[in-house]
Design an enzyme around this catalytic site. Sequence first.
Site, PDB file in Angstrom:
ATOM      1  N   CYS A  62      11.190  -3.015   0.301  1.00 57.28           N
ATOM      2  CA  CYS A  62       9.975  -2.468  -0.312  1.00 57.28           C
ATOM      3  C   CYS A  62       9.722  -3.019  -1.714  1.00 57.28           C
ATOM      4  O   CYS A  62       8.610  -2.890  -2.237  1.00 57.28           O
ATOM      5  CB  CYS A  62      10.067  -0.946  -0.390  1.00 57.28           C
ATOM      6  SG  CYS A  62      10.543  -0.160   1.159  1.00 57.28           S
ATOM      7  N   HIS A 113       6.961   5.106  -6.104  1.00 56.35           N
ATOM      8  CA  HIS A 113       7.100   4.538  -4.760  1.00 56.35           C
ATOM      9  C   HIS A 113       6.500   5.516  -3.754  1.00 56.35           C
ATOM     10  O   HIS A 113       5.762   5.112  -2.855  1.00 56.35           O
ATOM     11  CB  HIS A 113       8.579   4.269  -4.484  1.00 56.35           C
ATOM     12  CG  HIS A 113       8.826   3.425  -3.286  1.00 56.35           C
ATOM     13  ND1 HIS A 113       8.214   2.208  -3.080  1.00 56.35           N
ATOM     14  CD2 HIS A 113       9.627   3.610  -2.197  1.00 56.35           C
ATOM     15  CE1 HIS A 113       8.627   1.682  -1.945  1.00 56.35           C
ATOM     16  NE2 HIS A 113       9.472   2.524  -1.386  1.00 56.35           N
ATOM     17  N   HIS A 116       2.292   2.759   3.587  1.00 57.62           N
ATOM     18  CA  HIS A 116       3.373   1.956   3.015  1.00 57.62           C
ATOM     19  C   HIS A 116       3.287   0.541   3.562  1.00 57.62           C
ATOM     20  O   HIS A 116       3.627   0.279   4.712  1.00 57.62           O
ATOM     21  CB  HIS A 116       4.710   2.586   3.386  1.00 57.62           C
ATOM     22  CG  HIS A 116       5.883   2.009   2.649  1.00 57.62           C
ATOM     23  ND1 HIS A 116       5.818   0.840   1.910  1.00 57.62           N
ATOM     24  CD2 HIS A 116       7.170   2.450   2.513  1.00 57.62           C
ATOM     25  CE1 HIS A 116       6.992   0.584   1.393  1.00 57.62           C
ATOM     26  NE2 HIS A 116       7.825   1.540   1.736  1.00 57.62           N
TER      27      HIS A 116
END
Length: 635
Positions: free
Chosen positions: A279, A435, A473
């Site tokens: 990520c 995040h 995401h």
Amino acid sequence: MSQLPVIVGFGGINPAGRASFHHAYRRLVLDSIDAPSRTETLLDLAILTRLAVSEEGTYKTQDGNFSSTEELVKALEPQLLNSTLIRRIEPSSFDVNQVTFNKQASLSNSEGFCFKLRKRQMPLTIPDNWQVEEIAPGNFQIRVEGDLNVILPDQKEAPVQSAGQLPSGFTPGKLYQSRNHPRNLQMTVFAASDALSSTGIPFEKIAESVAPDQIAVYASNSIGQLDDYGFGGLTKFPVLGKRTTSKQIPLGYAQMPADFVNAYILGNVGTTGGALGACATFLYNLRSGVNDIRSGRRKVVLVGGSDAPITPEIIEGFRAMGALAEDKDLLALDHLTSLSDSDYRKACRPFGQNCGFTIGESSQFVLLMSDDLAIELGAEIYGAVPEVFVNADGHKKSISAPGVGNYITLAKSAALIQKMLGKESLQQRSLVQAHGTSTPQNRVTESHVINETAKAFGIKSWPISAVKCYLGHSQGTAGGDQLSSSLGIWKYGYIPGIVTTPEFADDVHKSNLKLSNQHIEVGSTGMDSVFLNSKGFGGNNASAAVLAPHIVASMLEKRYGSEVMKNYQAKLEHTRQVAAAYNESSLRGEAKPIYLYDNNVLQGEDLNITNTEIKLPGYANPVSLDVENPFSDLS
């Protein structure tokens, strides 16, 4: 003296729309911005999604009716809003009601089996219990004694049916000769072109101002191209009885976004690369660019990421990990018997009662420049990135579990801003782009990281944004989504609220945090800095400190003086005019991606090589061979 890496252009595409000129950001705060900006962004979405085309100053809809901009936007607004951001997975991605999920079976019959096959259907290795007879040229009769092992075609309903998809109807591959490129790379071509065009300075002019090896491209994604045109097809085609192609391996590599930019957009012969960090991938690439410019090794760096993970296989892989918000869990969470379209739009709920993340797709690019070159060329400066910190987690039990590395990255970022801008600026005028994945584990662990950092630096109420609640995401490109939305805050003055979270969970650490499910109005100069935070699988943690444009302007005034800055402002006006012309062209559907296939392809025989430099045809400046010896004390 270190050069300050400044952002002079940005662009891309994600579920909110086109990134340049803050269009994607505007979609997030559409209910708060001024009417002209709102209308322009809705118009941009109408053109992107091909719901309208521009003809001689008016717009024609799909039914052939002509209308003004205002009439068009009013008519299409509900459809445009429903075809952006997180929503139920659409058939253009795959059919959630009929996902291929074949089953192995062993058929038994006391009398055996008899059937016919053509030659091209025959297995290369004949099973021991088969008796084969050619009954006609190219046709065979098979008798099987005993059991027959088969794979039965089957479909099932997808257990995960929500995703952050690009705007409905937007197909980047139709904007250029895509030649069976994976979706990820189609998005790359659009996004990189958008970023470059947003600068208002032709890249040819930028390239003429520096040596070819003073340019770099750092771009990649976290898991490669996994659709049928890349590694996805490579791994499953043989099992499905399909032919493997010559393009699936090369087009599947995760660094291919950088390769495409070099080969078909920039003609770059400078440094290239693509970091991989789950990520945190985008921030890893950003770190490479920042370090290059600060050190003086590069003057211009294009940084990017592109992830297109909305495929049945990738979704099933994350679902098997227990990482995604499954429909059954959303039903249980909200005590429902069925999910409506509005329920799917609220699947991602950072820092609230949640049940997993929602996958998304995005391609984002930013153009970094050394501050001296930006001043020389009159580039628009959207912000600056002084540093990106990266730290691992140390020893682990589960490789996918979070650890301690993110405490280090965020604390270092806060410490840097405190030293650069002062304690009061950090405490009163900074925010965190979290995040914020919407998993129960993330809401606890990341909130603890941010809250403890806030305590350590005396921050009483640290504003938090979590744009995955809108976009999903996008894996390795998530940091690019965070950066793009941050630049919009400094233009329009709103921190996007975590609007899908009705209330924040009791186990969230929030004593020193400002969590809001409403947009927070701070003004265009209300925030001096933003921290981009990424917590990736495997211990890939990164935090980037980003400086506001008004802060950068003050710093450059101090470095260069008022006279130089006055000349810079004069050049900037022309840059803005050119950039605005690109935006207007996009709003008319006339702007096309840059794609230079078979353009100025050079071979070794074309070069002029001496012991001091290499000249390349088509490049204004040579590559100098006056290489510094970094070990002169040892020579």
